[in-house]
Design an enzyme around this catalytic site. Structure first.
Site, PDB file in Angstrom:
ATOM      1  CE1 TYR A 136     -66.603 -29.930  54.908  1.00  0.00           C
ATOM      2  CE2 TYR A 136     -67.144 -31.744  53.433  1.00  0.00           C
ATOM      3  CZ  TYR A 136     -67.438 -30.977  54.540  1.00  0.00           C
ATOM      4  OH  TYR A 136     -68.579 -31.233  55.274  1.00  0.00           O
ATOM      5  CE  LYS A 164     -68.658 -27.818  53.181  1.00  0.00           C
ATOM      6  NZ  LYS A 164     -69.284 -27.236  54.334  1.00  0.00           N
TER       7      LYS A 164
HETATM    8  O1  SI3 Z   1     -72.426 -31.039  52.841  1.00  0.00           O
HETATM    9  C1  SI3 Z   1     -71.551 -30.616  53.575  1.00  0.00           C
HETATM   10  O2  SI3 Z   1     -70.413 -31.014  53.446  1.00  0.00           O
HETATM   11  C2  SI3 Z   1     -71.940 -29.675  54.608  1.00  0.00           C
HETATM   12  O3  SI3 Z   1     -73.052 -29.270  54.662  1.00  0.00           O
HETATM   13  C3  SI3 Z   1     -71.051 -29.249  55.617  1.00  0.00           C
HETATM   14  C4  SI3 Z   1     -71.663 -28.200  56.533  1.00  0.00           C
HETATM   15  O4  SI3 Z   1     -70.570 -27.583  57.106  1.00  0.00           O
HETATM   16  C5  SI3 Z   1     -72.605 -28.826  57.553  1.00  0.00           C
HETATM   17  N1  SI3 Z   1     -71.841 -29.777  58.316  1.00  0.00           N
HETATM   18  C6  SI3 Z   1     -72.243 -31.014  58.470  1.00  0.00           C
HETATM   19  C7  SI3 Z   1     -71.290 -31.946  59.097  1.00  0.00           C
HETATM   20  O5  SI3 Z   1     -73.349 -31.396  58.141  1.00  0.00           O
HETATM   21  C8  SI3 Z   1     -73.272 -27.767  58.405  1.00  0.00           C
HETATM   22  O6  SI3 Z   1     -74.122 -27.035  57.559  1.00  0.00           O
HETATM   23  C9  SI3 Z   1     -74.082 -28.373  59.555  1.00  0.00           C
HETATM   24  O7  SI3 Z   1     -74.956 -29.358  59.089  1.00  0.00           O
HETATM   25  C10 SI3 Z   1     -74.891 -27.303  60.281  1.00  0.00           C
HETATM   26  O8  SI3 Z   1     -74.039 -26.288  60.726  1.00  0.00           O
HETATM   27  C11 SI3 Z   1     -75.700 -27.892  61.447  1.00  0.00           C
HETATM   28  O9  SI3 Z   1     -74.849 -28.287  62.485  1.00  0.00           O
END
Ligand code: SI3
Length: 292
Positions: A136, A164
């Site tokens: 990750y 990821k």
């Molecule tokens: O649960 C997780 O680890 C993630 O959802 C990681 C994901 O890459 C999200 N990153 C974070 C820091 O929340 C993204 O889905 C992100 O929320 C989205 O792109 C909005 O900025």
């Protein structure tokens, strides 16, 4: 048939007093499977608020998500921790006690570990475990940026099957894609998915798919059919949606949107914000604008 995979980063539901709300978490799992027809769930990551949970809570989350979803979609347990012993304990629990086939671990953060220490961390988590792991990588929050060469050194452990990749560094993404065509790359910046699809990612894992999966599946379908104009139009709408959600407070708002969709998703754990009347009104507007 769509070849790319879409995973929702599962949220964890909490009660007002900070205790875990299992019914809420199970309901979000069900929504992802029954309504979104999602390919998989990423459990206990940033969106799951895992870094604010204790070891027993993280284990409990792995247990109830698996109990609700096993056999119905892919499941990935995020076991990474600043405490290597905790990461090893969680990995062993997820794989040997529960039965997860795939785990993931965030790069160790807070202290500026050198690459040999990062490699030690991954090899230690995997030692003796019959499983596969996704690195990750999330430089914006961890401060850890790995190079393509360093990813290659981590891949020397055959149990490490991919990344990821939550990073807007598209040159790095292209370099890693070219160098490791057989490794999985799941993109993690939902706002930039279309650009990542062009570079050949295998799919995406993200928070905003919890409600927006259908639009993103359509975008991937359009991209795979060569209809780039339609794919871009869908990414534009997706990004309007994501900007609105971020403006209203990202994780609490996704939970409020679940409420709008009839799913009692509880709330976030402190110090994340509890929903205010203004946030609730904002979420209702967002739901009406993008999902009705
Ligand atoms: O649960 C997780 O680890 C993630 O959802 C990681 C994901 O890459 C999200 N990153 C974070 C820091 O929340 C993204 O889905 C992100 O929320 C989205 O792109 C909005 O900025």
């Amino acid at each position: 048939m769509i070849m790319k995979k879409l995973y929702s980063a599962l949220m964890t539901a909490f009660n007002e007093d900070g205790s875990m709300n299992d019914a809420g978490t199970r309901a979000m799992v069900r929504y992802n499977i029954d309504v979104n027809h999602i390919d998989g769930l990423y459990i206990g990551g940033s969106t799951g608020e895992a870094f604010m949970m204790n070891t027993e809570e993280r284990k409990h989350l792995f247990k109830i998500a698996f109990d609700e979803a096993a056999g119905q979609c892919d499941l990935i347990a995020q076991v990474g921790s600043i405490n290597l012993n905790e990461a090893k304990e969680l990995a062993d629990y997820a794989v040997n006690t529960i039965g997860y086939k795939t785990i993931s671990a965030v790069t160790p953060f807070y202290y500026p570990f050198n690459f040999d220490q990062i490699k030690y961390y991954y090899d230690a988590i995997l030692e003796g475990l019959d499983t596969q792991l996704l690195i990750y990588s999330l430089p914006a929050l961890t401060g850890v940026s790995l190079t393509a060469e360093q990813f290659g050194k981590l891949f020397e452990n055959p149990k490490i099957i991919g990344i990821k990749f939550t990073n807007a560094d598209f040159l790095l993404l292209e370099r890693v894609r070219k160098a490791f065509p057989d490794k999985l790359i799941y993109f993690g910046s939902d706002e930039m998915l279309l650009s990542a699809l062009v570079l050949g990612v295998d799919g995406a894992i993200g928070s905003t798919f919890n409600l927006n999966a259908k639009r993103v599946f359509d975008e991937i379908k359009a991209f795979e059919a060569g209809d780039n104009a339609k794919a871009l139009e869908l990414q534009h709408t997706t990004n309007d949606y994501i900007m609105d959600v971020i403006d209203n407070d990202l994780y609490p708002t996704i939970k409020l949107l679940f409420h709008e969709a009839g799913v009692d998703a509880g709330q976030c754990s402190k110090p994340m914000n509890a929903p205010t009347p203004e946030m609730k009104a904002g979420a209702a507007k967002i739901y009406a604008k993008y999902f009705k």
